[in-house]
Write a protein that holds these residues in place. Structure first.
Motif, PDB file in Angstrom:
ATOM      1  N   VAL A 184      31.880  24.546  30.908  1.00  0.00           N
ATOM      2  CA  VAL A 184      32.131  25.933  31.306  1.00  0.00           C
ATOM      3  C   VAL A 184      33.620  26.244  31.422  1.00  0.00           C
ATOM      4  N   VAL A 185      34.486  25.358  30.947  1.00  0.00           N
ATOM      5  CA  VAL A 185      35.918  25.581  31.126  1.00  0.00           C
ATOM      6  C   VAL A 185      36.388  26.829  30.374  1.00  0.00           C
ATOM      7  N   GLY A 186      35.821  27.066  29.200  1.00  0.00           N
ATOM      8  CA  GLY A 186      36.217  28.247  28.439  1.00  0.00           C
ATOM      9  C   GLY A 186      35.831  29.525  29.150  1.00  0.00           C
ATOM     10  N   ARG A 187      34.595  29.547  29.669  1.00  0.00           N
ATOM     11  CA  ARG A 187      34.127  30.726  30.379  1.00  0.00           C
ATOM     12  C   ARG A 187      34.938  30.939  31.663  1.00  0.00           C
ATOM     13  N   THR A 188      35.209  29.855  32.351  1.00  0.00           N
ATOM     14  CA  THR A 188      35.986  29.949  33.594  1.00  0.00           C
ATOM     15  C   THR A 188      37.382  30.513  33.341  1.00  0.00           C
ATOM     16  N   ALA A 189      38.055  29.964  32.323  1.00  0.00           N
ATOM     17  CA  ALA A 189      39.395  30.440  31.994  1.00  0.00           C
ATOM     18  C   ALA A 189      39.365  31.901  31.570  1.00  0.00           C
ATOM     19  N   GLY A 190      38.374  32.258  30.762  1.00  0.00           N
ATOM     20  CA  GLY A 190      38.259  33.637  30.302  1.00  0.00           C
ATOM     21  C   GLY A 190      38.036  34.603  31.432  1.00  0.00           C
ATOM     22  N   ASN A 191      37.164  34.247  32.373  1.00  0.00           N
ATOM     23  CA  ASN A 191      36.882  35.123  33.504  1.00  0.00           C
ATOM     24  C   ASN A 191      38.113  35.328  34.379  1.00  0.00           C
ATOM     25  N   LEU A 192      38.822  34.223  34.664  1.00  0.00           N
ATOM     26  CA  LEU A 192      39.987  34.320  35.535  1.00  0.00           C
ATOM     27  C   LEU A 192      41.114  35.117  34.884  1.00  0.00           C
ATOM     28  N   TYR A 193      41.351  34.892  33.595  1.00  0.00           N
ATOM     29  CA  TYR A 193      42.401  35.658  32.921  1.00  0.00           C
ATOM     30  C   TYR A 193      42.012  37.133  32.787  1.00  0.00           C
ATOM     31  N   ALA A 194      40.706  37.397  32.621  1.00  0.00           N
ATOM     32  CA  ALA A 194      40.253  38.786  32.556  1.00  0.00           C
ATOM     33  C   ALA A 194      40.482  39.490  33.891  1.00  0.00           C
ATOM     34  N   ILE A 195      40.179  38.794  34.989  1.00  0.00           N
ATOM     35  CA  ILE A 195      40.395  39.379  36.310  1.00  0.00           C
ATOM     36  C   ILE A 195      41.875  39.636  36.552  1.00  0.00           C
ATOM     37  N   SER A 196      42.717  38.664  36.197  1.00  0.00           N
ATOM     38  CA  SER A 196      44.159  38.820  36.377  1.00  0.00           C
ATOM     39  C   SER A 196      44.703  39.987  35.554  1.00  0.00           C
ATOM     40  N   THR A 197      44.248  40.089  34.316  1.00  0.00           N
ATOM     41  CA  THR A 197      44.749  41.157  33.447  1.00  0.00           C
ATOM     42  C   THR A 197      44.273  42.522  33.907  1.00  0.00           C
ATOM     43  N   MET A 198      43.010  42.625  34.321  1.00  0.00           N
ATOM     44  CA  MET A 198      42.511  43.906  34.824  1.00  0.00           C
ATOM     45  C   MET A 198      43.248  44.324  36.094  1.00  0.00           C
ATOM     46  N   ALA A 199      43.566  43.355  36.921  1.00  0.00           N
ATOM     47  CA  ALA A 199      44.349  43.665  38.115  1.00  0.00           C
ATOM     48  C   ALA A 199      45.724  44.200  37.734  1.00  0.00           C
ATOM     49  N   SER A 200      46.322  43.627  36.685  1.00  0.00           N
ATOM     50  CA  SER A 200      47.622  44.111  36.211  1.00  0.00           C
ATOM     51  C   SER A 200      47.519  45.529  35.682  1.00  0.00           C
ATOM     52  N   VAL A 201      46.441  45.827  34.982  1.00  0.00           N
ATOM     53  CA  VAL A 201      46.238  47.178  34.449  1.00  0.00           C
ATOM     54  C   VAL A 201      46.147  48.190  35.593  1.00  0.00           C
ATOM     55  N   ILE A 202      45.323  47.878  36.583  1.00  0.00           N
ATOM     56  CA  ILE A 202      45.157  48.774  37.727  1.00  0.00           C
ATOM     57  C   ILE A 202      46.479  48.934  38.474  1.00  0.00           C
ATOM     58  N   SER A 203      47.169  47.807  38.649  1.00  0.00           N
ATOM     59  CA  SER A 203      48.441  47.833  39.368  1.00  0.00           C
ATOM     60  C   SER A 203      49.491  48.672  38.638  1.00  0.00           C
ATOM     61  N   ALA A 204      49.546  48.550  37.315  1.00  0.00           N
ATOM     62  CA  ALA A 204      50.526  49.323  36.540  1.00  0.00           C
ATOM     63  C   ALA A 204      50.312  50.819  36.737  1.00  0.00           C
ATOM     64  N   LEU A 205      49.054  51.241  36.696  1.00  0.00           N
ATOM     65  CA  LEU A 205      48.750  52.659  36.881  1.00  0.00           C
ATOM     66  C   LEU A 205      49.077  53.126  38.301  1.00  0.00           C
ATOM     67  N   LEU A 206      48.636  52.352  39.300  1.00  0.00           N
ATOM     68  CA  LEU A 206      48.859  52.752  40.684  1.00  0.00           C
ATOM     69  C   LEU A 206      50.350  52.747  41.042  1.00  0.00           C
ATOM     70  N   THR A 207      51.071  51.717  40.586  1.00  0.00           N
ATOM     71  CA  THR A 207      52.483  51.599  40.950  1.00  0.00           C
ATOM     72  C   THR A 207      53.297  52.757  40.398  1.00  0.00           C
ATOM     73  N   GLY A 208      53.132  53.036  39.103  1.00  0.00           N
ATOM     74  CA  GLY A 208      53.921  54.090  38.479  1.00  0.00           C
ATOM     75  C   GLY A 208      53.474  55.500  38.809  1.00  0.00           C
ATOM     76  N   PHE A 209      52.156  55.705  38.890  1.00  0.00           N
ATOM     77  CA  PHE A 209      51.627  57.056  39.068  1.00  0.00           C
ATOM     78  C   PHE A 209      51.542  57.477  40.539  1.00  0.00           C
ATOM     79  N   PHE A 210      51.426  56.501  41.447  1.00  0.00           N
ATOM     80  CA  PHE A 210      51.136  56.880  42.832  1.00  0.00           C
ATOM     81  C   PHE A 210      52.023  56.187  43.867  1.00  0.00           C
TER      82      PHE A 210
END
Length: 510
Positions: free
Chosen positions: A136-162
């Motif tokens: 499950v190492v591939g799935r684990t890595a994929g899930n964690l990087y997806a969570i990190s990247t989505m957090a970055s997306v949300i953060s970019a919008l909130l930081t600049g816009f609000f």
């Protein structure tokens, strides 16, 4: 519980990465100006730090990965961010002598490489802790990087816009540091095997309280002359009273200087810009691109001109009204980009004045062949375009290239220096038209002791020194190729050094 909290740590760390990168423009911008070099330096440092963090974090995780060690990495990033507002001024002063490009790169590295490297180590550490088997190492890595990247997306919008416009840079930097510390503390408590948890909590909380307690304030302080500090979606805005003058600072650069008792401008280029009225027998209509504190609007409105002004930054409009005496009756203010306004509105003007260019920031889309062709179509047949620019000398490549570009749409192009030295940094008004640009000015009384400070002196000096820029080998600027950011580097460096000396005593300009 432990697996869930790994996801929380990865999410918060990913969000912090993008927030820190965006905050970098507001931490360094008021001192060095927001330019192509600043953005390039921040992106370079961010990617390099994350790459180093991935590599080192992966190796450390293979040796001995524990939740408590992961939490201390997060805590380390939090502590560094708490220190940034406190150490900002001495470190920026220290790197200024390196020249603009290296100073910006060095400052970005010192401020942001340590916390971003630590945050980069989080994902490989979390993958090691979360992975139960190789299946499950591939799935684990994929899930964690997806969570990190989505957090970055949300953060970019909130930081600049609000967040930046509403909470300010220093508070937000402290909040992110504190959030990382709190995240680490909860993780240490959850990791019951950690013998260092109690000690870590005490040390972290003590450091946090100490740093916040001694942090210099970055808020307005009217008693010291700092009337306003506001974060807009586009820049940091300051209003500062010093030397019996009121200054509008946008990302650390001076855009307006007035006498607060009369609103008279102390910028000679504003006086030279007034010369454009003399080309017309009676007042007409002016379009101003770039409001600043509203000095140009006031000067034209007081002489009976109808003024439309376009300003993209709502905070600049607010500050002009609240701190620079701009009245609603003096002009119609439109909150939008200048080129967008010209595309949407087909109204024709006697004069179009462009005053949206600072030493570090020249909106490239306003100084291209395509933009000038659009402007020409919005002028009346005898209309005049006036552009205020700051350059390192009268014959700088920026002046010559703008003239060459203007010459594609206008038959007449003249440069009027607003300062007497042909080699030093200063403002010039570039005039462009399809009519003859001739004036007969009345000399002032040179025996008057106040003559050198009078509008007539500045206007006569500018007109007597007028020249047609040398167009030989001067490139034409287009939407596709426009190196104005590169050309503005030396001007920005000289302007910033002058500004830092001028405001050194107050220490409130950035």
């Amino acid at each position: 519980m432990r697996n869930f909290y790994l996801y929380v740590i990865v999410f918060i760390s990913g969000a912090a990465v993008l927030a820190v990168e965006i905050l970098g423009t507001r931490i360094l911008g008021p001192f060095y100006g927001v330019s192509l070099f600043l953005w390039s330096a921040l992106i370079t440092v961010t990617l390099a730090a994350l790459s180093l963090g991935y590599a080192v974090g992966g190796r450390w995780a293979d040796k001995s990965a524990t939740l408590s060690r992961l939490c201390f990495l997060v805590a380390g990033a939090g502590v560094w961010l708490l220190l940034i507002p406190w150490i900002k001024q001495p470190l920026l002063s220290l790197t200024e002598s390196l020249g603009l490009r290296f100073a910006v790169l060095a400052s970005a590295f010192i401020f942001f490489a340590p916390p971003l490297t630590l945050l980069g180590m989080v994902s490989p550490y979390a993958i090691k802790l979360k992975t139960a088997s190789l299946n499950v190492v591939g799935r684990t890595a994929g899930n964690l990087y997806a969570i990190s990247t989505m957090a970055s997306v949300i953060s970019a919008l909130l930081t600049g816009f609000f967040l930046i416009p509403n909470f300010g840079v220093s508070r937000l930097t402290l909040a992110i540091g504190a959030l990382l510390l709190i995240t680490a503390v909860i993780g240490l408590i959850a990791d019951k095997k950690s013998k260092l948890a109690a000690l870590g909590i005490v040390i972290i909380l003590f450091l946090s309280a100490a740093v916040v307690w001694v942090l210099p304030s970055n808020d307005a302080d009217p008693d010291k002359g700092l009337l306003a500090v506001e974060q807009s979606p586009y820049a940091e805005i300051r209003v500062l009273d010093t030397n019996n003058r009121r200054h509008l600072l946008i990302d650390g650069g001076t855009h307006t200087i007035v006498d607060p008792s009369t609103w008279r401008s102390h910028f000679s280029y504003v006086i030279v810009m007034d010369l454009t009225k003399a080309f017309f027998e009676k007042p007409g209509e002016l379009l101003l691109v770039g409001l600043g504190g509203g000095s140009v609007v006031k000067n034209f409105a007081n002489d009976g001109w109808k003024v439309d002004a376009v300003e993209i930054d709502p905070v600049v409009i607010k500050v002009a009204r609240e701190h620079f005496g701009l009245e609603a009756s003096e002009g119609n203010i439109f909150e939008m980009d200048g080129r967008h306004y010209l595309l949407r509105n087909e109204k024709n003007y006697e004069i179009i004045a462009m005053d949206a260019f600072g030493s570090s920031s020249i909106p490239f889309h306003l100084v291209t062949e395509e933009a000038f062709a659009l402007i020409a179509s919005r002028l009346k047949p005898d209309g005049v375009l006036a552009i205020n620019i700051e350059a390192l000398g009268w014959h700088h490549i920026l002046v010559r290239s703008l003239a060459a570009t203007l010459n594609k749409s206008f038959s007449q192009v003249l440069a009027l220096p607003a300062h007497p030295s042909s080699e030093r940094i200063g403002n010039l008004i570039i005039l462009a038209s399809n009519r003859e640009l001739e004036l007969s000015l009345v000399e002032g009384d040179i025996t008057d002791m106040n003559y050198v400070s009078s509008p007539a002196y500045h206007q006569n000096l500018a007109w007597q020194n007028r020249f047609a820029p040398d167009l030989r080998d001067a490139p034409v600027l287009t939407d596709d190729l426009n190196p104005v950011d590169i050309w503005a580097e030396a001007t920005n460096l000289a302007a910033r050094r002058d500004l830092h000396r001028y405001f050194a005593e107050s220490g409130l300009s950035w």
